[in-house]
Each structure stands twice: as structure tokens, then as C-alpha cells.
Design an enzyme around this catalytic site. Structure first.
Site, PDB file in Angstrom:
ATOM      1  CD  GLU A 103      54.661 -83.878 -20.118  1.00  0.00           C
ATOM      2  OE1 GLU A 103      54.358 -84.264 -21.418  1.00  0.00           O
ATOM      3  OE2 GLU A 103      55.536 -84.342 -19.277  1.00  0.00           O
TER       4      GLU A 103
ATOM      5  CE  LYS B 299      57.839 -88.591 -27.013  1.00  0.00           C
ATOM      6  NZ  LYS B 299      58.650 -89.752 -26.783  1.00  0.00           N
TER       7      LYS B 299
ATOM      8  CB  SER C 168      65.019 -86.313 -23.998  1.00  0.00           C
ATOM      9  OG  SER C 168      63.853 -85.432 -24.331  1.00  0.00           O
TER      10      SER C 168
ATOM     11  CE  LYS D 154      58.903 -92.760 -15.628  1.00  0.00           C
ATOM     12  NZ  LYS D 154      58.102 -92.428 -16.548  1.00  0.00           N
TER      13      LYS D 154
END
Ligand code: PSU
Ligand code: MN
Length: 300
Positions: free
Chosen positions: A25, A86, A140, A159
Site C-alpha cells: 500500500e 488518502k 474503517s 493498533k
């Protein structure tokens, strides 16, 4: 799928000869790490993939063109330019049709990898269910994409800027297997543990490749989350990281950071707060994931 993709010569040759390829990515380059460590790391990741017998395919959008495999100048542009979007799935048609530059998230990279016929994708950490998602609904698109697209994702876990427990529940709901490599603990990116046991464990790249093939042969669409714990010598202990993360979350809250800005803001804040300790862990775990991803791609 007929949308034209721009392949690097190396990736085009590997596709033609059916050699192992690892997708990478670009949000991690443009928005996840500071210049110039971001580009240095991206190049090192690519060379590790090559040294393990696979071909790296870093994915990004440049002037609206979807690139699979980048050259040096393209990598520098991504890592050093201010006007790089992004790009998650919802942003793709806008950035492509407006001919802008975009760094692709896990979700967008997976989709493009799938369009290109690439089965294994390496990143640092995936997006997930944010803390407080019961109020903000901030979940997400990486997760929904993983429920649909047949590309395996190698990461260092989730995370703890996210709610790890809720993210694991959501992955279960979506039918996405979560396999930790060589550990019973589900890792939390900077740390080898998270307080959660891993749902599944496998200890060799071959066993992981076998499971991927089996999943897709069974007609079970979607990804497998392969969690690879950060190397012990670069780990930041979970309890220590947790206090940094609370401080970062408070700062984001006070500044009113929302939506797609949240993850990049927290990552930058943590890198500053830990005086580079978190960045060193981040680099080490990405390189470690590149090693495992290349071996899985080769076994597959
Ligand atoms: N998590 C990390 N590091 C990252 C990201 C997530 O530990 O760099 C990046 C990835 O590109 C991921 C994206 O796909 O952030 C998720 O953003 P969001 O939470 O806005 O969907
Ligand atoms: Mn979000």
C-alpha cells in the site's frame, strides 16, 4: 474488470510468467510515516520482497492513473509531496477522474491488487473499529473490503488507537479468518500482545498458503487477516504504548480531528510523542511483514 492499470515492467513480467507477487500500500508512505524514512522504508520493503523470491507491487494513483509497481521518481513524489490524497474506496472515482495523486489505503490497495490478479498484500496495520465507534460509527472500510475481496492481508495486527476487541468481533461477523503467525497472542502493531488471544494460529508460510487456497477453493470470498507480531527487539511494551495512545486520543479529541484525518493524525502524534521509538517499531514490523508476505506468496 477492464479498467486500465499501469504496470511496472517488473510486475507485468511477473504476471505474465505467473511468478509470486506481493502488493504493497501507499498510504503508509504518504500519510503513515515521515519523509524521508517513509520512502527509505518503502524501498527496503521492496528489496526484502525481491530477496525472498517475489516481486513487489506498490500501488498508488498518480495523475489519475492507477499504478501497480512504482519507479524511484514516483515513490519520491508520493513520499514528499503535500497534495497526495488518502484514497479509500469511496475516494477512488473522484481522484482518478480528477486526475489527482492518491495514496491507497488497505481497502483501495486490496481492490486494485484484486483487479491486477495479485493474491497477497503486505501492510503495517489495518484500519478497524475505532474506540468510541458506538457513538461515531467510525469503522474503517478496510474491514468491509476484507469481507469481499480475495486478497490476503499480512499486518502486525491492530493498533490500539483502535478498539481491538470490537475490531476482532467485527472481523468475526464478516467471516474473515484471523491467523497469527507463530504466536497465541493477537499482536497490537507496536507490541507482540494485545490482551486478546488469537482466534487462529499457524506456524509456517506453507500452512498459511494452504489455508488461503482452501478458503478460496471452498468459494468463501474475502480476505484472511494474517497477523505477524513485531520482532521482539523493536517492540514497545503494550502497557507503555497504551499510555501514549491515550494521550494521542485526547489530543485528537481536543483538536476535533474526525473521519479520514483521524488515523494519520494519531500516527504522527505518536511518532513525535515516543521520540522515534514507535517509528522504529513501525519500520521493523513492516520489514518483517514483507518477509512473511513474500514467503506466503511464493508458497501459494
Ligand atoms: N493503521 C496503521 N497504520 C496505517 C494505517 C492504518 O496502523 O498506516 C493506514 C492504512 O492505509 C489503512 C488506513 O488502510 O490507515 C485506514 O484509515 P481509516 O481508518 O481512515 O480507514
Ligand atoms: Mn474512519
Amino acid at each position: 474488470m477492464t479498467y486500465p492499470l499501469q504496470f511496472s515492467a517488473e510486475v507485468a513480467a511477473a504476471l505474465k510468467e505467473n511468478r509470486p507477487i506481493v502488493a504493497l500500500e501507499s498510504t503508509i508512505i504518504a500519510h503513515g510515516m515521515p519523509w524521508p524514512k517513509n520512502v527509505e522504508t518503502a524501498r527496503e520493503v521492496e528489496s526484502i520482497v525481491r530477496s525472498r523470491g517475489a516481486v513487489p507491487a506498490t500501488i498508488a494513483i498518480l495523475n489519475g492513473n492507477i499504478h501497480v509497481g512504482l519507479d524511484d521518481a514516483q515513490m519520491d513524489l508520493l513520499g514528499n509531496s503535500k497534495d497526495v490524497w488518502k484514497v479509500s474506496l469511496r475516494d477512488m472515482p473522484y481522484v482518478v477522474s480528477q486526475k489527482l495523486h492518491g495514496a491507497t489505503t488497505v481497502a483501495a490497495t486490496m481492490r486494485i491488487a484484486s483487479m491486477a490478479g495479485i493474491k497477497v498484500f503486505v501492510t503495517g496495520g489495518i484500519g478497524g473499529v475505532h474506540r468510541g465507534a458506538e457513538k461515531t460509527m467510525d469503522i474503517s472500510a478496510d474491514l468491509t473490503e476484507m469481507s469481499m475481496t480475495n486478497v490476503a492481508v499480512v499486518s502486525a495486527g491492530v493498533k490500539s488507537i483502535l478498539d481491538i476487541g470490537l475490531t476482532l468481533e467485527y472481523l468475526e461477523t464478516l467471516g474473515i479468518p484471523v491467523v497469527t503467525f507463530n504466536s497465541d497472542d493477537f499482536p497490537s502493531f507496536y507490541s507482540r500482545k494485545s490482551g486478546f488471544k488469537t482466534p487462529l494460529r499457524l506456524d509456517t508460510p506453507k500452512a498459511i498458503a494452504d489455508m488461503l487456497k482452501t478458503k478460496w477453493d471452498l468459494g468463501l470470498n474475502g480476505s484472511v487477516m494474517i497477523a505477524n507480531p513485531v520482532p521482539a527487539d523493536k517492540e514497545v511494551p503494550f502497557e507503555k504504548m497504551e499510555s501514549y495512545i491515550r494521550e494521542a486520543l485526547n489530543a485528537a479529541d481536543e483538536k476535533g480531528i474526525k473521519g479520514k484525518e483521524t488515523t494519520p493524525y494519531l500516527l504522527k502524534y505518536l511518532a513525535n510523542l515516543t521520540g522515534g521509538e514507535s517509528l522504529a517499531a513501525n519500520i521493523s514490523l513492516v520489514l518483517n511483514n514483507a518477509r512473511l508476505g513474500a514467503e506466503i506468496a511464493a508458497a501459494l
